[in-house]
Design a protein around this motif. Sequence first.
Motif, PDB file in Angstrom:
ATOM      1  N   SER A  54      -7.350   9.567 -10.081  1.00  0.00           N
ATOM      2  CA  SER A  54      -7.565   8.274  -9.427  1.00  0.00           C
ATOM      3  C   SER A  54      -6.906   8.240  -8.047  1.00  0.00           C
ATOM      4  CB  SER A  54      -7.027   7.136 -10.297  1.00  0.00           C
ATOM      5  OG  SER A  54      -7.858   6.938 -11.428  1.00  0.00           O
ATOM      6  N   THR A  55      -5.743   8.871  -7.927  1.00  0.00           N
ATOM      7  CA  THR A  55      -5.085   8.949  -6.623  1.00  0.00           C
ATOM      8  C   THR A  55      -5.964   9.685  -5.621  1.00  0.00           C
ATOM      9  OG1 THR A  55      -2.901   8.948  -7.656  1.00  0.00           O
ATOM     10  CG2 THR A  55      -3.027   9.752  -5.398  1.00  0.00           C
ATOM     11  N   LEU A  56      -6.580  10.775  -6.060  1.00  0.00           N
ATOM     12  CA  LEU A  56      -7.483  11.532  -5.189  1.00  0.00           C
ATOM     13  C   LEU A  56      -8.627  10.645  -4.721  1.00  0.00           C
ATOM     14  CD1 LEU A  56      -8.622  14.071  -3.855  1.00  0.00           C
ATOM     15  CD2 LEU A  56      -9.624  14.699  -6.070  1.00  0.00           C
ATOM     16  N   MET A  57      -9.235   9.907  -5.643  1.00  0.00           N
ATOM     17  CA  MET A  57     -10.345   9.046  -5.260  1.00  0.00           C
ATOM     18  C   MET A  57      -9.892   7.966  -4.289  1.00  0.00           C
ATOM     19  SD  MET A  57     -12.768   6.446  -7.384  1.00  0.00           S
ATOM     20  CE  MET A  57     -11.823   5.066  -6.738  1.00  0.00           C
ATOM     21  N   HIS A  58      -8.750   7.333  -4.563  1.00  0.00           N
ATOM     22  CA  HIS A  58      -8.274   6.249  -3.703  1.00  0.00           C
ATOM     23  C   HIS A  58      -7.957   6.755  -2.295  1.00  0.00           C
ATOM     24  CE1 HIS A  58      -6.941   3.855  -7.499  1.00  0.00           C
ATOM     25  NE2 HIS A  58      -8.217   3.699  -7.232  1.00  0.00           N
ATOM     26  N   CYS A  59      -7.375   7.945  -2.197  1.00  0.00           N
ATOM     27  CA  CYS A  59      -7.056   8.497  -0.870  1.00  0.00           C
ATOM     28  C   CYS A  59      -8.319   8.963  -0.145  1.00  0.00           C
ATOM     29  CB  CYS A  59      -6.054   9.639  -1.004  1.00  0.00           C
ATOM     30  SG  CYS A  59      -4.393   9.099  -1.512  1.00  0.00           S
ATOM     31  N   ALA A  60      -9.259   9.557  -0.871  1.00  0.00           N
ATOM     32  CA  ALA A  60     -10.513  10.004  -0.256  1.00  0.00           C
ATOM     33  C   ALA A  60     -11.328   8.828   0.243  1.00  0.00           C
ATOM     34  CB  ALA A  60     -11.321  10.828  -1.253  1.00  0.00           C
ATOM     35  N   ALA A  61     -11.190   7.674  -0.424  1.00  0.00           N
ATOM     36  CA  ALA A  61     -11.975   6.491  -0.076  1.00  0.00           C
ATOM     37  C   ALA A  61     -11.267   5.571   0.913  1.00  0.00           C
ATOM     38  CB  ALA A  61     -12.302   5.706  -1.345  1.00  0.00           C
ATOM     39  N   GLY A  62     -10.063   5.934   1.330  1.00  0.00           N
ATOM     40  CA  GLY A  62      -9.342   5.093   2.269  1.00  0.00           C
ATOM     41  C   GLY A  62      -8.714   3.862   1.661  1.00  0.00           C
ATOM     42  N   LEU A  63      -8.590   3.827   0.329  1.00  0.00           N
ATOM     43  CA  LEU A  63      -7.908   2.715  -0.333  1.00  0.00           C
ATOM     44  C   LEU A  63      -6.400   2.939  -0.380  1.00  0.00           C
ATOM     45  CD1 LEU A  63     -10.335   2.133  -3.344  1.00  0.00           C
ATOM     46  CD2 LEU A  63     -10.162   0.766  -1.249  1.00  0.00           C
ATOM     47  N   ASP A  64      -5.996   4.183  -0.196  1.00  0.00           N
ATOM     48  CA  ASP A  64      -4.584   4.544  -0.147  1.00  0.00           C
ATOM     49  C   ASP A  64      -4.427   5.618   0.934  1.00  0.00           C
ATOM     50  OD1 ASP A  64      -1.897   4.677  -0.715  1.00  0.00           O
ATOM     51  OD2 ASP A  64      -2.133   5.281  -2.814  1.00  0.00           O
ATOM     52  N   THR A  65      -3.218   5.798   1.415  1.00  0.00           N
ATOM     53  CA  THR A  65      -2.980   6.778   2.477  1.00  0.00           C
ATOM     54  C   THR A  65      -2.263   7.997   1.923  1.00  0.00           C
ATOM     55  OG1 THR A  65      -0.909   5.678   3.050  1.00  0.00           O
ATOM     56  CG2 THR A  65      -2.871   5.033   4.287  1.00  0.00           C
ATOM     57  N   LEU A  66      -2.549   9.159   2.494  1.00  0.00           N
ATOM     58  CA  LEU A  66      -1.889  10.394   2.104  1.00  0.00           C
ATOM     59  C   LEU A  66      -0.482  10.466   2.695  1.00  0.00           C
ATOM     60  CD1 LEU A  66      -4.854  12.873   2.660  1.00  0.00           C
ATOM     61  CD2 LEU A  66      -3.860  12.244   0.444  1.00  0.00           C
ATOM     62  N   THR A  67       0.404  11.123   1.985  1.00  0.00           N
ATOM     63  CA  THR A  67       1.725  11.416   2.526  1.00  0.00           C
ATOM     64  C   THR A  67       1.615  12.481   3.612  1.00  0.00           C
ATOM     65  OG1 THR A  67       2.720  10.866   0.379  1.00  0.00           O
ATOM     66  CG2 THR A  67       4.082  12.121   1.936  1.00  0.00           C
ATOM     67  N   SER A  68       0.782  13.476   3.365  1.00  0.00           N
ATOM     68  CA  SER A  68       0.447  14.484   4.375  1.00  0.00           C
ATOM     69  C   SER A  68      -0.916  15.058   4.049  1.00  0.00           C
ATOM     70  CB  SER A  68       1.500  15.598   4.431  1.00  0.00           C
ATOM     71  OG  SER A  68       1.535  16.330   3.218  1.00  0.00           O
TER      72      SER A  68
END
Length: 255
Positions: A54-68
């Motif tokens: 779910s973290t991967l999906m949220h970061c790929a979709a711009g709902l969450d930001t990556l640390t790096s």
Amino acid sequence: MNTATATKSAARVADAVKVYGRGDTAVRALDGVDVTFPAGRFTAIMGPSGSGKSTLMHCAAGLDTLTSGSAFIGDTELGKLDDRRLTLLRRDRIGFVFQAFNLVPTLTVAENITLPLDLAGGRNGRSAGEWTDALIDVVGLRDRLHHRPAELSGGQQQRVAVARAFAGRPDVVFADEPTGNLDSRSGEEVLNLLGRAVRRMDRTVVMVTHDPVAAAHADEVVFLADGRLVDRMESPTADKVLDRMKAFDSKGAPA
């Protein structure tokens, strides 16, 4: 499927790292993930609980930001966008389907479906109307357009949510456990609908699921474990996916 489209990336992450918390309590939810979600394809993301799917999906979709690392929709790098441009990108180029249908209870089916277009100011005019009309037939809701969500079954509500996600012709639709609140028959209808949208309307779907039967509807499954991409499977079947998931339980990673 359009073979020319298949080689194009709808979304991807490169060396994606996501850390929650700090110090001794830090959790590395993504640990250097590189994955591309091809345009015109249906991709499922699977893995044990806590694997980072779910973290991967949220970061790929711009709902969450990556640390790096980096996340892209097409050629657009999300980390380089300010909040306003990121909001516009999510509105115009990304569709979402969640486990909870998230329909507006006071709106009719037709109004819920066209909500993204209305929020975007009715972009594309007549062509948008023609697209929405075709979409209504694909999801089989022609006789429910004037009903409100409370008058629909769970499966019908999720079909409305799917139609809404595709209404703006997004580059990619992200679906997070879209059949989680549905019985098996309704879930099968929604999964078939997602597949039809990919194959008949040349759309792109990325779906997080824990269900091997759901994953078998995809063109490809990517497997995560401990925040890392550990395997991929083309042309999955429920039995093959189940066997692969059992390997996580017995060995911590697929054989």
